[in-house]
Design an enzyme around this catalytic site. Structure first.
Site, PDB file in Angstrom:
ATOM      1  N   GLU A  46     -14.756  -3.778   4.601  1.00  0.00           N
ATOM      2  CA  GLU A  46     -15.764  -4.768   4.206  1.00  0.00           C
ATOM      3  C   GLU A  46     -16.898  -4.823   5.213  1.00  0.00           C
ATOM      4  O   GLU A  46     -18.068  -4.903   4.836  1.00  0.00           O
ATOM      5  CB  GLU A  46     -15.118  -6.146   4.092  1.00  0.00           C
ATOM      6  CG  GLU A  46     -16.102  -7.240   3.737  1.00  0.00           C
ATOM      7  CD  GLU A  46     -15.444  -8.597   3.576  1.00  0.00           C
ATOM      8  OE1 GLU A  46     -16.161  -9.547   3.223  1.00  0.00           O
ATOM      9  OE2 GLU A  46     -14.220  -8.696   3.803  1.00  0.00           O
TER      10      GLU A  46
ATOM     11  N   LYS B 114     -13.361   6.364 -13.608  1.00  0.00           N
ATOM     12  CA  LYS B 114     -13.123   7.354 -14.659  1.00  0.00           C
ATOM     13  C   LYS B 114     -11.999   6.977 -15.608  1.00  0.00           C
ATOM     14  O   LYS B 114     -11.974   7.446 -16.742  1.00  0.00           O
ATOM     15  CB  LYS B 114     -12.825   8.727 -14.026  1.00  0.00           C
ATOM     16  CG  LYS B 114     -14.012   9.331 -13.298  1.00  0.00           C
ATOM     17  CD  LYS B 114     -13.656  10.716 -12.766  1.00  0.00           C
ATOM     18  CE  LYS B 114     -14.845  11.354 -12.055  1.00  0.00           C
ATOM     19  NZ  LYS B 114     -14.500  12.716 -11.542  1.00  0.00           N
TER      20      LYS B 114
ATOM     21  N   ASP C 209       0.866  -1.184   0.000  1.00  0.00           N
ATOM     22  CA  ASP C 209       0.000   0.000   0.000  1.00  0.00           C
ATOM     23  C   ASP C 209       0.896   1.225   0.000  1.00  0.00           C
ATOM     24  O   ASP C 209       2.052   1.156   0.425  1.00  0.00           O
ATOM     25  CB  ASP C 209      -0.925   0.007   1.224  1.00  0.00           C
ATOM     26  CG  ASP C 209      -2.223   0.790   0.968  1.00  0.00           C
ATOM     27  OD1 ASP C 209      -2.134   2.008   0.690  1.00  0.00           O
ATOM     28  OD2 ASP C 209      -3.307   0.192   1.046  1.00  0.00           O
TER      29      ASP C 209
ATOM     30  N   ASN D 139       4.088   2.739  -4.589  1.00  0.00           N
ATOM     31  CA  ASN D 139       3.022   2.956  -5.552  1.00  0.00           C
ATOM     32  C   ASN D 139       2.829   1.666  -6.361  1.00  0.00           C
ATOM     33  O   ASN D 139       3.793   1.122  -6.904  1.00  0.00           O
ATOM     34  CB  ASN D 139       3.380   4.091  -6.504  1.00  0.00           C
ATOM     35  CG  ASN D 139       3.674   5.378  -5.768  1.00  0.00           C
ATOM     36  OD1 ASN D 139       4.776   5.575  -5.281  1.00  0.00           O
ATOM     37  ND2 ASN D 139       2.693   6.259  -5.680  1.00  0.00           N
TER      38      ASN D 139
ATOM     39  N   ASP E 274     -10.089   0.523  -4.986  1.00  0.00           N
ATOM     40  CA  ASP E 274     -10.853   1.623  -5.559  1.00  0.00           C
ATOM     41  C   ASP E 274     -11.182   1.265  -7.009  1.00  0.00           C
ATOM     42  O   ASP E 274     -10.281   0.939  -7.792  1.00  0.00           O
ATOM     43  CB  ASP E 274     -10.030   2.904  -5.513  1.00  0.00           C
ATOM     44  CG  ASP E 274     -10.844   4.142  -5.858  1.00  0.00           C
ATOM     45  OD1 ASP E 274     -11.681   4.074  -6.784  1.00  0.00           O
ATOM     46  OD2 ASP E 274     -10.635   5.183  -5.206  1.00  0.00           O
TER      47      ASP E 274
END
Length: 252
Positions: free
Chosen positions: A202, A129, A76, A103, A125
């Site tokens: 969750e 878009k 992460d 990253n 995520d």
């Protein structure tokens, strides 16, 4: 990031099982553990499993407990979240668990060819878009191919109908072998102790009555990967700590 969170990550750098490799050094400093995870860190030949976008690291730690003969690495960019799992792994002396702060766009710089056997994507995520930001896009699949074993396994566990549907089309477009696919994990009969590990986020979605989707497929090494040419309806709800979603439009 607040001072308290910065202090937490500063403390975490002292943990021998936590590594950091940000964009800022990627072009100048090779990652020291690439190709050496088993030999130099885990000190065994057990399979390596990644959790990309691990958040607090619940899945990484949970899987590490269930499978002591596999090695798990949570990845992460947000060190303040990772601190929870890293601290638990340290306190419980879990020698098969590590964390990597970086990253995910440069994840292929962290592992050598055939160094990883499985990838978990837990509540990523959906990035509605822009396809190239989705962790199940062909953009990322081509990166995963560089370090996954042949026919390596990818698990997607998500609350997002958009993410699940897009990934299903991507898998179908590229004829990737599927082991399991369900739009209602907890009503499917597939739940076992692995899939039953529940992350912080969750549980929030389950409390709101949202179905959890699950897809397990294999990433083959051969052939050019193609993006699915389909329109997918956007999610109609706002998920925790994500931008507003709308079901009134679609996106590829």
């Amino acid at each position: 990031m607040g001072k308290g969170k910065l202090d937490k990550f500063a403390d975490m750098r002292e943990y021998q099982h936590v590594f950091e490799y940000p964009y800022s050094v990627a072009d100048n400093v090779p990652f020291q553990m690439k190709g050496k995870w088993n030999k130099e860190f885990f000190k065994n030949d057990n399979p390596i499993v990644l959790e990309l976008g691990c958040g607090r690291g619940e899945y990484t730690v949970g899987l590490g407990k269930l499978y002591p003969h596999k090695n798990f690495i949570g990845v992460d960019i947000k060190g303040s979240r990772m601190w929870t799992g890293a601290t638990q792994a340290l306190k419980e002396n879990m020698t098969n668990v590590a964390f990597l702060r970086t990253n995910i766009e440069i994840i292929d710089r962290m592992f050598a060819e055939n160094e990883v056997s499985e990838i978990w994507l837990t509540f990523s995520d959906p990035q509605m878009k822009k396809a190239t930001k989705r962790l199940t896009s062909t953009y990322f699949m081509n990166r995963y191919r560089k370090f996954l074993v042949p026919d390596g396994i990818i698990h997607l566990k998500t609350d997002s109908n958009f993410m699940f549907t897009y990934t299903k089309y991507m898998v179908q477009e590229n004829n990737l072998p599927v082991d399991f696919m369900t739009e209602d994990l907890y009503g499917s009969g597939l739940v076992d102790e692995i899939l039953g590990i529940r992350t912080y986020y969750e549980q929030q979605w389950l409390d709101r009555g949202l179905n959890i989707k699950y897809l397990k497929f294999h990433l083959t090494k051969e052939g050019e990967l193609r993006e699915p040419d389909v329109e997918v309806e956007l999610d109609e709800y706002r998920s925790y700590n994500r931008s507003k979603r709308s079901g009134l439009a679609t996106s590829k």
